[in-house]
Design an enzyme around this catalytic site. Sequence first.
Site, mmCIF file in Angstrom:
data_model
loop_
_atom_site.group_PDB
_atom_site.id
_atom_site.type_symbol
_atom_site.label_atom_id
_atom_site.label_comp_id
_atom_site.label_asym_id
_atom_site.label_seq_id
_atom_site.Cartn_x
_atom_site.Cartn_y
_atom_site.Cartn_z
ATOM 1 N N ASP A 190 0.831 -1.217 0.000
ATOM 2 C CA ASP A 190 0.000 0.000 0.000
ATOM 3 C C ASP A 190 0.858 1.258 0.000
ATOM 4 O O ASP A 190 2.045 1.224 0.326
ATOM 5 C CB ASP A 190 -0.943 0.015 1.206
ATOM 6 C CG ASP A 190 -0.198 0.061 2.542
ATOM 7 O OD1 ASP A 190 0.800 -0.673 2.697
ATOM 8 O OD2 ASP A 190 -0.615 0.823 3.441
ATOM 9 N N GLU A 245 0.014 -1.207 5.572
ATOM 10 C CA GLU A 245 1.086 -0.899 6.528
ATOM 11 C C GLU A 245 1.009 0.553 6.968
ATOM 12 O O GLU A 245 1.241 0.873 8.129
ATOM 13 C CB GLU A 245 2.448 -1.180 5.866
ATOM 14 C CG GLU A 245 3.642 -1.061 6.818
ATOM 15 C CD GLU A 245 4.230 0.340 6.930
ATOM 16 O OE1 GLU A 245 5.018 0.566 7.859
ATOM 17 O OE2 GLU A 245 3.888 1.222 6.107
#
Length: 368
Positions: free
Chosen positions: A78, A139
Amino acid sequence: MTNINQERLVEHFISLVKIDSESGNEKAVAQLLTEQLGQLGFEVTQLSVPGTISNGFNIYGKLQGSLEGSIVFSSHMDTVTPGNGIEPIIVDGIISAKGDTILGGDDKSGIAAVMEAVRSIQESGEAHKTIEVAFTVYEERGMHGSKNFDMSKIESDQAIVLDSGGPIGTIITTAPGQQSLKITIEGKPAHAGLEPEAGINALTVAADAISQMQLSRIDDETTANIGVVQGGQATNIVMPELRIEAEARSLNDDKLAKQVEHMVSTFEAAAQKHGAGIEIASTRSYNAYHIADDDAHVVAIKAAFEAIGIEGVTKPTGGGSDANIFNEKGLKTVNLSTGMTKVHTTDEFIAVADMVKITEFISSYLTR
């Protein structure tokens, strides 16, 4: 020595950053990486995560090696916002984003480096250690991908997260723990013009508390910040409620506990003084970790850097990463720099030379 294909490395990286994958929307990139890892001969498992955090999934992959030893390489899929519609450009060996977005080197540079290292090792026919990959979702907004990672898949005793900045050779062996605070102050509304004294202004309570609070840098190991404040309805109403979000971090668990207690007690004392109600939710986001310089894992990493003419340097950081979570789960993990620079800003960039160097390191580590 394995020859890294720089052009292929850069092309793969650019193709990855062009895929929108802000936290929670990792499905497209996860599906592509599953396919690409499979093509490289990895046994790939898509590990489901709660739908509340992502439309995608964590990825576990394993490529059996003939050399002794095994290692997990981990990167997150991400990006932060604004991370949609990224248009990467290369000028004088520097990759950046053309428009008003981040680049996404955080952390797609790590993914690209691992996969190019594997491709080039396979082309050279060199023997390598067993490689495991753990690519995570979400994350950037609390490491929820790694928190939900199925650790039963992992066979290695150690891991390398590729998710830091600084010169190539930077080895993050110490990182802080973080506590998150959510504070709601309940004042009492009243008409601000007719009878303000009948009210209790929630902002007055907060201001009183914050003026007495130690914030920002507390010492060389500890920081604290108030980052979000929301409240108020209209200028003619004494503010009845205020919501605050704050955090504290420290490399030292005792100092972290002390700082959090200071913040909580200061808020509570101010509420009591003004006759306001208060609710405080205090939750641990992640724990600190520290790995010694003479640890075998660190020594082996330094040796692999040295083999390609780079000095490995251990450093602490003020930020958390998947490495914190993996260490907490019993997997000895350090975080290495990929050369990513000015991350989380629209000025983010990465040098092609640094991407090549970290890829050479991975290759060196795997073939030693």
